[in-house]
Design a protein around this motif. Sequence first.
Motif, PDB file in Angstrom:
ATOM      1  N   PRO A  12       0.888  -1.158  -0.031  1.00 54.11           N
ATOM      2  CA  PRO A  12       0.124  -0.057   0.057  1.00 54.11           C
ATOM      3  C   PRO A  12       0.705   1.213   0.076  1.00 54.11           C
ATOM      4  N   GLN A  13       2.034   1.328   0.735  1.00 52.46           N
ATOM      5  CA  GLN A  13       2.695   2.379   0.768  1.00 52.46           C
ATOM      6  C   GLN A  13       3.445   2.906  -0.488  1.00 52.46           C
ATOM      7  N   ALA A  14       4.009   1.783  -1.304  1.00 56.41           N
ATOM      8  CA  ALA A  14       4.437   1.843  -2.660  1.00 56.41           C
ATOM      9  C   ALA A  14       3.129   2.427  -3.649  1.00 56.41           C
ATOM     10  N   ALA A  15       1.936   2.051  -3.301  1.00 51.22           N
ATOM     11  CA  ALA A  15       1.011   2.449  -4.131  1.00 51.22           C
ATOM     12  C   ALA A  15       0.548   3.909  -4.064  1.00 51.22           C
ATOM     13  N   LEU A  16       0.528   4.292  -2.762  1.00 52.69           N
ATOM     14  CA  LEU A  16       0.353   5.634  -2.178  1.00 52.69           C
ATOM     15  C   LEU A  16       1.371   6.853  -2.868  1.00 52.69           C
ATOM     16  N   ALA A  17       2.620   6.281  -2.757  1.00 52.13           N
ATOM     17  CA  ALA A  17       3.805   6.872  -3.263  1.00 52.13           C
ATOM     18  C   ALA A  17       3.507   7.212  -4.666  1.00 52.13           C
TER      19      ALA A  17
END
Length: 329
Positions: A12-17
């Motif tokens: 999820p953090q990669a997606a948000l970035a």
Amino acid sequence: MNPFTYERASDPQAALALGARAGTKYLGGGTNLVDLMRETIERPNLLVDVTGLSCAIEETEEDGLRIGAGVKNTAVAADRRVRDRYPMLAQAILAGASAQIRNMATMGGNLLQRTRCTYFYDDAARCNKRNPGAGCDAVEGFNRYHAILGASSACVATHPSDMAVALAALDAVVAVEGQTGRREVPLTDFHRLPSETPQIETVLEPGELITAVTLPPEGFAGRSSYRKVRDRASYAFALVSVAAALEVEDGTVKKVRIALGGVAHKPWRATTAEAALKGGPATEPAFRAAAEAELASARGLSHNVFKIDLARRVVTDMLVKLSAQKGVI
């Protein structure tokens, strides 16, 4: 099709970035987004594939269910916990599309699908949703499938999801993550009515990602149902749909949930009808009066005024049948 870049998010953090970049769209099953890209209605610079994220259906501490945004519609409808505890949700999903589409479509993507209004898809037509300020040809055009509740002069389109109607009746909550952290949005507040900005369809901020949908413990089990009225039996969008749940004790309505589809820009929770019924008699005249109260503000267009009476009849009939089902005290 416009050129774009594709990346698959690892977490999820990669997606948000990646989602923080301008012109980015999250890609689930693609059953709606890819079509919109082909029609050049959507023109993302970057597609972030999130299908590998949030793919579990889990019990919550409150004995509800948390369904990951990446779970396929087929998996939701087939899950025994959903079928036993939230039957209206399974029924709505099965009524919504072909098996091929259900096998691809995701929980989060279903909520974000855009209207199937023919004028929205026609680049020769005026459409405020596609081109803000252009006008709305549906108001005076062929509007059989369009809204009778909550519409505006700027837009009379309807939300196409069947699943979201059941989720509205179930008091589902949408979990969202963004650059500023996590938040939870009741499904009934997630979609917006058109007002003067029909192009803004949800309360999501730019770059925010749906991670899950949570169902509360109470699913009304066998005392709930979903009914969809459409022009043909196979894979058509709703003229009117109703998700309803009812609990009756000694002939009195103890609890009731009603949501309508095919009638508004968002799944329409029938709070007026619910308030009229709660604590009152579980009788056909009471059910009919509550439906009429809910639809008092409905306004038909040239080709869809029949929807008002159709919605009244479907709500009444569903509540009559639910009141006669086993499990009613």
